[in-house]
Design a protein around this motif. Structure first.
Motif, PDB file in Angstrom:
ATOM      1  N   SER B  42       1.195   5.985  -9.390  1.00  0.00           N
ATOM      2  CA  SER B  42       0.309   6.302  -8.273  1.00  0.00           C
ATOM      3  C   SER B  42       0.979   5.835  -6.983  1.00  0.00           C
ATOM      4  O   SER B  42       1.482   4.717  -6.899  1.00  0.00           O
ATOM      5  N   PHE B  43       1.011   6.692  -5.978  1.00  0.00           N
ATOM      6  CA  PHE B  43       1.711   6.358  -4.746  1.00  0.00           C
ATOM      7  C   PHE B  43       0.768   6.083  -3.583  1.00  0.00           C
ATOM      8  O   PHE B  43       1.216   5.744  -2.504  1.00  0.00           O
ATOM      9  N   ILE B  44      -0.494   6.329  -3.748  1.00  0.00           N
ATOM     10  CA  ILE B  44      -1.448   6.072  -2.670  1.00  0.00           C
ATOM     11  C   ILE B  44      -2.349   4.915  -3.105  1.00  0.00           C
ATOM     12  O   ILE B  44      -3.000   4.993  -4.145  1.00  0.00           O
ATOM     13  N   GLU B  45      -2.353   3.859  -2.315  1.00  0.00           N
ATOM     14  CA  GLU B  45      -3.185   2.695  -2.626  1.00  0.00           C
ATOM     15  C   GLU B  45      -4.050   2.400  -1.419  1.00  0.00           C
ATOM     16  O   GLU B  45      -3.529   2.227  -0.314  1.00  0.00           O
ATOM     17  N   ASN B  46      -5.377   2.359  -1.647  1.00  0.00           N
ATOM     18  CA  ASN B  46      -6.337   2.110  -0.556  1.00  0.00           C
ATOM     19  C   ASN B  46      -6.141   3.083   0.611  1.00  0.00           C
ATOM     20  O   ASN B  46      -6.173   2.695   1.785  1.00  0.00           O
ATOM     21  N   GLY B  47      -5.843   4.331   0.296  1.00  0.00           N
ATOM     22  CA  GLY B  47      -5.690   5.359   1.328  1.00  0.00           C
ATOM     23  C   GLY B  47      -4.370   5.313   2.065  1.00  0.00           C
ATOM     24  O   GLY B  47      -4.115   6.101   2.969  1.00  0.00           O
ATOM     25  N   GLU B  48      -3.497   4.376   1.728  1.00  0.00           N
ATOM     26  CA  GLU B  48      -2.190   4.245   2.384  1.00  0.00           C
ATOM     27  C   GLU B  48      -1.086   4.499   1.354  1.00  0.00           C
ATOM     28  O   GLU B  48      -1.216   4.110   0.188  1.00  0.00           O
ATOM     29  N   LEU B  51       4.924   2.599   0.027  1.00  0.00           N
ATOM     30  CA  LEU B  51       6.284   3.003   0.420  1.00  0.00           C
ATOM     31  C   LEU B  51       7.336   2.608  -0.604  1.00  0.00           C
ATOM     32  O   LEU B  51       8.245   3.380  -0.898  1.00  0.00           O
ATOM     33  N   ASP B  52       7.214   1.397  -1.146  1.00  0.00           N
ATOM     34  CA  ASP B  52       8.218   0.954  -2.127  1.00  0.00           C
ATOM     35  C   ASP B  52       8.279   1.929  -3.297  1.00  0.00           C
ATOM     36  O   ASP B  52       9.356   2.339  -3.740  1.00  0.00           O
ATOM     37  N   ALA B  53       7.106   2.335  -3.771  1.00  0.00           N
ATOM     38  CA  ALA B  53       7.050   3.249  -4.925  1.00  0.00           C
ATOM     39  C   ALA B  53       7.589   4.627  -4.547  1.00  0.00           C
ATOM     40  O   ALA B  53       8.344   5.246  -5.308  1.00  0.00           O
TER      41      ALA B  53
END
Lengths: 408, 274
Positions: B42-48, B51-53
């Motif tokens: 998953s690349f989106i965390e808390n709507g943001e 970047l590292d992933a």
């Protein structure tokens, strides 16, 4: 007795003094002529290096070739175009060329190189790239620039692979036999040149009856702009861009001008030194004769006659000195013009044989040359100097009090 | 003759395959340390965006332990357009073999890359030549891919400091700025990468040179699923300073993690494939 006769006889009265003055003037004139001859020779080298093997006097290209240098921006129907250009009355010969960047591999390792495909016949003339070649370049064979040969370890008789990109974008690759290693006035060929016949290059790069560049040599170098104008107006050449060498390599024209200015500067320095030497010698020889002039005045000689006498002597010495110096100067140039002077050998150990700039070799072997009227500059300058250098002491001598002068 | 111009032309020369092999090598060259399929992350965390992933995903997007693929390279120039089809074999990051299948004039021409060495087999003259190391740092025929890009095993993670600029409107997605780390020597000072809304697909990358000028743009498109790897199958590079130039790389088929024997990447095999 006339003043001029007395002046001429006076030259023989003190042979040591006259010889010293003559020597100073002769050496000055010799130095002027020798420097002038060397500078002309060097300037000739630079001009020949530019307009000789690589650039020619006039060039013709596809209108966009000089900007991109892409193989597909070629002149088509090149045989016909060459025939048209050869009809110009001032054109000596025309050479069609193809330039293409490639990799060359005598063994497994490949090296960056540049194929120069050229018209073997016209390039074998005096100023062509192949001038001086023992045997004409054969089809299927190539010549390798001596520096590239050293880098790649290619030897005559060896088979080498040449790989590049053809005009249609496809892979161009073929094998060629090294016919010879060449040393050429065009440094770009020495450094990276694989020279092959135009026909071989046309076949390798899929350019049937095409060429990247036409190098036009004029019968006389001053005709480059006239040829350019006529060819540019010739409808048979279509949109082909025709330019004189001055516009092809403007930076080299600048170098040429700079070289000329440096030459003039050196000449001026030699000139000033020569003039100073002459003036000094003549003034000293006049001043040391003040006692003699006092005697003449005491015997009733008019001051103006003494002035004329001194000036006449100076002019005679000047003409004689210039004559001797001119003979020596022209003798030096005549003696070295045939074999030239190898300036490189003055460099001692680890000497270089030539200098390269902008892909052109500027040979350090100079053939001095003089124009017929070069000695006149020295003659006029030395006579004026001799007169000027003698007028002041003569004027002083004319105003001497005889008694005081004889005591001096 | 202007020497410098000729030299630039000479130096910038290489053979077509030279660039291809590195391009392929860097896109398909495997990272044997990689274990997870990043597509599942998953690349989106808390709507943001994470970047590292995302950056790690872009770095590893085309990498695998081994691969066999077919691809098409289209080089468009103002006056001509060429299409080559080729088959490639890769193993790890260091071994790549490319064989041209079309057009006929180049058919059978093979290129082998082992570590930093590169050989071409030219069937017409039956010769294998090694490309000089000096070519590794120069551009290819003034074309859109520079050899530096292709040879340099650049890693966004290792070579750049990255930060999120914000949302991008054209195209829709997230704009990430990557600035070259001070001790990294390379052609690019800065990159701007736009990834899709979900952060899973790069949409374009803008390359800025050392003077901060936009030099070229790499467009990613035609997302396809190859063996469970969801990746853009088409890359198009458009330089800013060359009007009418474009280079496209289109993956037609990729088999990831298939057995490829070491013998495939040998010079003798290269010559046998003629």
């Amino acid at each position: 007795m006339r003043t001029a006769q007395i002046a001429w006889r006076n030259l023989g009265r003190n042979k040591k003094r006259t010889a010293l003055a003559l020597l100073a003037i002769a050496v000055a004139q010799f130095a002027l002529l020798a420097t002038d001859g060397l500078m002309r020779g060097y300037s000739d080298n630079v001009r020949l290096a530019i307009t000789g093997p690589m650039v020619g006097h006039v060039q013709a290209h596809h209108p966009n070739w000089r900007r991109e240098r892409a193989l597909d921006l070629a002149i088509g129907q090149v045989d016909g175009i060459v025939s048209v250009i050869q009809q110009d009355p001032d054109v000596e010969d025309v050479s069609a060329r193809i330039y293409a960047p490639v990799l060359v591999a005598p063994e497994e390792d490949a090296f960056v190189a540049m194929v120069v495909g050229l018209s073997v016949e016209s390039e074998s003339s005096k100023y062509g790239v192949l001038s001086g070649l023992k045997e004409p370049l054969e089809r299927g064979k190539v010549l390798i620039g001596h520096r590239l040969a050293r880098k790649t370890n290619a030897k005559p008789g060896q088979e080498i692979a040449v790989v590049g990109q053809a005009a249609d974008g496809s892979l161009a690759n073929d094998l060629y036999i090294v016919q010879d290693i060449i040393k050429c006035p065009a440094d770009i060929i020495n450094q990276s040149g694989i020279v092959m016949s135009l026909q071989d290059a046309q076949r390798l790069f899929v350019m049937p009856n095409q060429a990247s560049e036409l190098v036009i040599r004029a019968k006389t170098s001053g005709k480059s702009r006239d040829i350019t104008r006529r060819l540019s107006e010739n409808p048979q050449l279509g949109s082909i861009e025709v330019l004189p060498w001055q516009e092809i390599v403007p930076e080299l024209v600048l170098i040429l001008k700079m070289s000329d200015y440096v030459g003039y500067f050196a000449l001026v320095i030699v000139f000033v030194a020569a003039i100073a030497g002459i003036a000094n010698t003549l003034m000293m020889s006049t001043f040391e004769r003040m006692h003699e002039f006092g005697m003449l005045l005491a015997l009733g000689t008019r001051p103006m006659r003494i002035v004329r006498l001194i000036v006449c002597e100076a002019i005679f010495i000047g003409i004689l000195g210039v004559a001797i110096g001119t003979v020596l100067g022209y003798g030096f140039v005549a003696g070295t013009a045939e074999r030239g002077i190898d300036m490189a050998s003055w460099g001692g150990e680890g000497q270089v044989e030539d200098m390269a700039y902008q892909g052109l070799n500027l040979p350090l072997h100079i053939y001095p040359r003089l124009e017929p009227f070069d000695s006149l500059i020295g003659l006029v300058a030395v006579i004026i100097t001799s007169m000027a250098a003698s007028v002041w002491p003569a004027w002083i001598a004319g105003r001497l009090e005889p008694v005081e002068a004889m005591r001096a | 003759m202007k020497r410098h111009k000729l030299q630039v032309a000479v130096i910038s020369t290489s053979i077509f395959f030279f660039s291809v092999v590195f391009l392929v090598g860097n896109t398909l060259g495997g990272n044997s340390a990689k274990t997870d399929n990043p597509t599942k992350q998953s690349f989106i965390e808390n709507g943001e965006p994470n970047l590292d992933a995302i950056i790690k995903y872009i770095d590893d997007m085309y990498r695998s332990k081994s691969s066999i693929s077919r691809l098409k390279l289209i080089v468009t120039k103002p006056r001509n357009k060429r299409t080559l089809t080729m088959k490639t074999w890769t193993k790890g990051e260091e071994k790549v073999l490319v064989i041209i299948e079309a057009p006929p004039r180049e058919k059978g021409t093979a290129t082998l890359k082992i570590e930093r060495n590169l050989w071409n087999y030219l069937p017409r003259i039956r010769r294998t030549i090694r490309i000089p190391p000096s070519m590794m740092l120069t551009s290819w025929m003034g074309s859109d891919f520079t050899n530096d890009d292709l040879v340099h095993e650049a890693s966004f993670q290792k070579d750049y400091d990255y930060s999120l600029v914000g949302r991008s409107a054209d195209p829709n997605g997230w704009l990430i700025e990557l600035k070259a780390k001070p001790d990294i020597v390379g052609l690019w000072k800065k990159l701007e990468v736009i990834v899709s809304e979900d952060g899973r697909v790069p949409l374009l990358a803008r390359y800025y040179d050392r003077k901060g000028r936009l030099a070229r743009t790499l467009y990613y498109s035609d997302v396809k699923n190859f063996d469970g790897h969801i990746i853009p199958s088409k890359l198009a590079l458009i330089p800013e300073d060359k009007k009418g130039h474009k280079t496209e790389l289109i993956y037609e088929d990729i088999d990831f993690d298939v057995p490829v024997p070491d013998l495939t990447f040998s010079l003798s095999n290269l010559e046998r494939k003629k």
